[in-house]
Structures are given as C-alpha cells and as structure tokens.
Design an enzyme around this catalytic site. Structure first.
Site, PDB file in Angstrom:
ATOM      1  N   HIS A 183       0.839  -1.197   0.000  1.00 40.28           N
ATOM      2  CA  HIS A 183       0.000   0.000   0.000  1.00 40.28           C
ATOM      3  C   HIS A 183       0.876   1.251   0.000  1.00 40.28           C
ATOM      4  O   HIS A 183       1.951   1.272   0.618  1.00 40.28           O
ATOM      5  CB  HIS A 183      -0.932   0.002   1.216  1.00 40.28           C
ATOM      6  CG  HIS A 183      -1.991  -1.041   1.151  1.00 40.28           C
ATOM      7  ND1 HIS A 183      -3.338  -0.749   1.207  1.00 40.28           N
ATOM      8  CD2 HIS A 183      -1.925  -2.396   1.035  1.00 40.28           C
ATOM      9  CE1 HIS A 183      -4.036  -1.860   1.129  1.00 40.28           C
ATOM     10  NE2 HIS A 183      -3.197  -2.881   1.030  1.00 40.28           N
ATOM     11  N   HIS A 193      -3.258  -5.157   8.256  1.00 40.70           N
ATOM     12  CA  HIS A 193      -2.195  -4.176   8.048  1.00 40.70           C
ATOM     13  C   HIS A 193      -1.942  -3.405   9.336  1.00 40.70           C
ATOM     14  O   HIS A 193      -2.027  -2.185   9.384  1.00 40.70           O
ATOM     15  CB  HIS A 193      -2.557  -3.238   6.898  1.00 40.70           C
ATOM     16  CG  HIS A 193      -2.418  -3.864   5.540  1.00 40.70           C
ATOM     17  ND1 HIS A 193      -1.229  -3.869   4.845  1.00 40.70           N
ATOM     18  CD2 HIS A 193      -3.316  -4.521   4.790  1.00 40.70           C
ATOM     19  CE1 HIS A 193      -1.402  -4.504   3.692  1.00 40.70           C
ATOM     20  NE2 HIS A 193      -2.664  -4.926   3.638  1.00 40.70           N
ATOM     21  N   ASN A 242      -0.185 -12.078   7.037  1.00 42.17           N
ATOM     22  CA  ASN A 242       0.479 -11.116   6.168  1.00 42.17           C
ATOM     23  C   ASN A 242       0.191  -9.693   6.608  1.00 42.17           C
ATOM     24  O   ASN A 242      -0.960  -9.340   6.892  1.00 42.17           O
ATOM     25  CB  ASN A 242       0.064 -11.323   4.708  1.00 42.17           C
ATOM     26  CG  ASN A 242       0.525 -12.669   4.186  1.00 42.17           C
ATOM     27  OD1 ASN A 242      -0.268 -13.539   3.871  1.00 42.17           O
ATOM     28  ND2 ASN A 242       1.827 -12.854   4.132  1.00 42.17           N
ATOM     29  N   GLY A 271       1.000 -20.838  -1.082  1.00 42.81           N
ATOM     30  CA  GLY A 271       2.251 -21.478  -0.748  1.00 42.81           C
ATOM     31  C   GLY A 271       3.411 -20.508  -0.675  1.00 42.81           C
ATOM     32  O   GLY A 271       4.550 -20.928  -0.410  1.00 42.81           O
ATOM     33  N   ASP A 293      -6.625 -12.423  -3.289  1.00 39.15           N
ATOM     34  CA  ASP A 293      -5.856 -11.171  -3.220  1.00 39.15           C
ATOM     35  C   ASP A 293      -5.222 -10.867  -4.577  1.00 39.15           C
ATOM     36  O   ASP A 293      -4.116 -10.337  -4.661  1.00 39.15           O
ATOM     37  CB  ASP A 293      -4.794 -11.238  -2.126  1.00 39.15           C
ATOM     38  CG  ASP A 293      -4.265  -9.864  -1.739  1.00 39.15           C
ATOM     39  OD1 ASP A 293      -4.976  -8.862  -1.945  1.00 39.15           O
ATOM     40  OD2 ASP A 293      -3.119  -9.785  -1.237  1.00 39.15           O
ATOM     41  N   LEU A 302       5.943  -8.280  -1.767  1.00 40.67           N
ATOM     42  CA  LEU A 302       4.772  -8.925  -2.354  1.00 40.67           C
ATOM     43  C   LEU A 302       3.657  -7.898  -2.534  1.00 40.67           C
ATOM     44  O   LEU A 302       3.383  -7.092  -1.637  1.00 40.67           O
ATOM     45  CB  LEU A 302       4.272 -10.062  -1.467  1.00 40.67           C
ATOM     46  CG  LEU A 302       5.132 -11.336  -1.440  1.00 40.67           C
ATOM     47  CD1 LEU A 302       4.630 -12.295  -0.376  1.00 40.67           C
ATOM     48  CD2 LEU A 302       5.148 -12.021  -2.808  1.00 40.67           C
ATOM     49  N   GLY A 345      -0.067  -8.214  -3.560  1.00 36.85           N
ATOM     50  CA  GLY A 345      -1.157  -9.096  -3.942  1.00 36.85           C
ATOM     51  C   GLY A 345      -0.609 -10.460  -4.310  1.00 36.85           C
ATOM     52  O   GLY A 345       0.549 -10.787  -4.025  1.00 36.85           O
TER      53      GLY A 345
END
Length: 374
Positions: free
Chosen positions: A137, A191, A215, A244, A268, A301, A303
């Site tokens: 973001h 987040h 995450n 994974g 996502d 990463l 998404g």
C-alpha cells in the site's frame, strides 16, 4: 427447463454426496437427487466434484483492470466476468488504500453495479491502516479515519449489498468501529502492528474478521500474541492467501489446527488475473509478475498471482486438508461472513452458480445463475 449434472460427486456447501445428481431449474437449485428427473437435460462428467460457485472476498482486479479511482460500473462488470471464468462466481471487488475522492468514486460505481452477475458488494482495504505494516500500500495515502470518512462508509453500507472494510486498530477508534458495525459494515482487522490487547479491544467494539491472516500484521510471540495470536484465539472469520508463498504450508497447518472452521480463502489477486500480463502499475509503481508472484520492484509482495481453485489445490495437496473442509473455505464460510444465504451452498432454492473440479481439483466448467461461463 431442468438440467441434471451427473457423473461427479456433489458438494452441497458442507459435505460431499458421492454418486448423486444435482438438479437445477432456471437460475436456482432444484434438488440433490439419486436419479435424473424425467425430461431433464443431462450434463455428465467423468468424475470430479460439482461444488457451489466459489466466493472471493478480496479481489483487487482482473482481466487487465485494477479497482481504482477510475473504476466504473462497466469495469466492475468486466472484473466480475473475468473471475467467473476463473471459478469465483461471486466476488467483492477490492479497493486498496487510496484517496477519499477515489474511495467515494468506487463506492458510487459499486452502487451502480448492483445486479451485475457476480457482484456481491465492495471491500475497502484501507486507507485507515498502520504504515508500519503497509505491505504494497502507498504510505503517502495511509491516514487515520476522520468523521468525513466514517460518514461516507456508514452511508455506503446502507446502499451496497455488502461492505467489508479493512482497518488497523491504531488508525481508527473503538467508537468508530462500533459505529461501522452498527451500520452493517463488516469490519476486518489488518495491516497492523497492534498488540493482542489492542486487537481484542477492536473485536469487542465490533470487528468480525481479519484480512489475509499472517500477512502485514504483528506476529504470534510467546509473550506478545500480536494480531495473529488474537485472531487464532478468537471466533473471527479469517481470510487466508493459500498460494504457498504468502504463508508457509507448515504455518497454515498450525492455523487450521487452531481454527478448523472460520478460515476462508481469498485470492488477493490483481489486474493480471485472467491475463498473460507480466507487469502493470499500482499507484504509479511497477508490479512485476513472475514465478507465481506479484512484487514491487524492491521485491515486496503486491497481492497474489492466485485463483481460488489453485488455493484449494494447495490446501488439499500441499497442506493436507480434507477436500470437504477446503471447499467450505471457498464457499459456505465466506458466504456466511457476508450474510448471503443464496450462495455458497447447493440446497434447494440456492442460486444455480456452480463449478466442476476434476479429480486433481482443476477447474473444468463454471455455471453462473444457470448460465455456462466456462
């Protein structure tokens, strides 16, 4: 006209019926039977499973398009159509952290998109997040919730079929969470670098969900459980990116041991879903696609390059979950979270949206409200 699906096991949203016949009539499910009704048109499979159309509550884009400040009803329809072809016959298009104006624009587009096949509502992931756990973001757009933001979301909740909003406890007050929950918003925590106590205060205020468990959040520690620990020790619904990559299979096994039910799968996914794109832009930044990953140029990463059928395959073949349990995570569990009783199952009267997965859980066919999409 009645149509009968034979030759495959039928997953009704909770359990598998071997050697059964699914009967649909028009846009709705008629029955799960043992024999083909007289006069029904038969569609026969060579094994595999017929299941409810999959439900994805975190879809950032698809078909070459992101959900962003330029999104309109037509783009939402294209994104929904793309994901129907990938097995997700119901989705929440998701706007990640953006300006107030962009958020307002996407909400209006969502209101205009009501009735579009596959459109279940909206997911707003930000901008009220924790910059310490920003992920991909844009930190320039992350900010605390104001009264203006709260008023916009409360009004949107009354106009949309479903509104899911991801917030960090540090960027909203418990009073704001309660106001959102009272208005019908599904408040999800994510987040965030919050403590377990801060997470629990948000849960007590009305939060019902956690966005992409593990995450972009404070992790489970032996003395400070963090958001992960608070989530696993709660009865919240928990979204999971099962590619994974985002979460190691061993960690997923631990999570599923702690929470056998209540975890649901999300893709996502981004604009590249359903395309052969190797890169695209997000808030002016390049997103690179390769080796099953989507990343910013610095390797963060951004998404996932994932579909729900692939997530099911990971959960069953790699993690080792029973097929029924994995299928619930992509059907009945997300449907229950958003309170939609017409999808996520194949009981009489349900929406006739369904998928066929072969014995390797690969997607072979899709019907949406009785119409073949793949």
């Amino acid at each position: 006209m009645k149509r009968a699906f034979t030759g495959a096991s039928i997953f009704d949203g909770h359990r598998i019926h071997p050697d059964a016949v699914l009967v649909i009539e028009g846009e709705t499910v008629s029955d799960i039977a043992q024999d083909v009704p007289k006069g029904a048109v038969e569609t026969r499979f060579d094994g595999g499973i017929v299941a409810p159309g999959l439900i994805d509550l975190q879809v950032n884009g698809g078909g070459g398009w992101m959900v962003d400040g330029q999104t309109d009803r037509a783009r939402l329809a294209r994104i929904c159509a793309t994901h129907a072809g990938l097995g997700a016959t119901g989705i929440l298009p998701t706007l990640i952290t953006d300006s107030f104006e962009a958020t307002k624009h996407v909400i209006q587009a969502g209101i205009e998109a009501i009735g579009t096949p596959g459109f279940l509502g909206l997911h707003l992931e930000g901008p009220h997040l924790d910059p310490r756990r920003k992920g991909a973001h844009d930190p320039r757009l992350i900010r605390p919730m104001t009264d203006r933001d709260l008023d916009l979301l409360v009004a949107a909740a009354s106009a949309l079929p479903c509104l899911l909003v991801t917030v960090a406890p540090g960027s909203v007050t418990t009073a704001q969470i309660t106001a959102l929950a009272d208005a019908g918003v599904i408040v999800s925590l994510g987040h965030s670098d919050c403590t377990a106590a801060e997470a629990q205060a948000a849960i007590d205020a009305g939060a019902r969900c956690v966005t992409h468990l593990f995450n972009a959040m404070s992790q489970l520690g032996n003395r400070e459980p963090g958001l992960v620990g608070a989530a696993l020790g709660s009865n919240l619904a928990l979204g999971l990116i099962a590619d994974g990559i985002h979460v190691a299979p061993t960690v997923i096994r631990i999570a599923m041991a702690a929470r056998p039910e209540g975890v649901f799968l999300v893709s996502d996914c981004m604009a590249a879903a359903g395309t052969d794109q190797t890169e695209f832009t997000l808030n002016g930044r390049r997103i690179l696609r390769g080796n099953g990953r989507l990343t910013l140029e610095d390797g963060t990463l951004a998404g996932a390059d994932l579909t729900l059928p692939r997530a099911l395959e990971v959960m069953v073949r790699t993690v080792g979950l029973p097929v029924e349990q994995a299928l619930r995570m992509a059907t009945a569990t997300p449907a229950a979270l958003i309170g939609n009783h017409n999808i996520g199952h194949l009981r009489q009267g349900a929406e006739a949206s369904l998928v066929h997965l072969d014995d390797q859980l690969h997607l072979t066919a899709v019907w949406q409200k009785g119409q073949k999409r793949l």
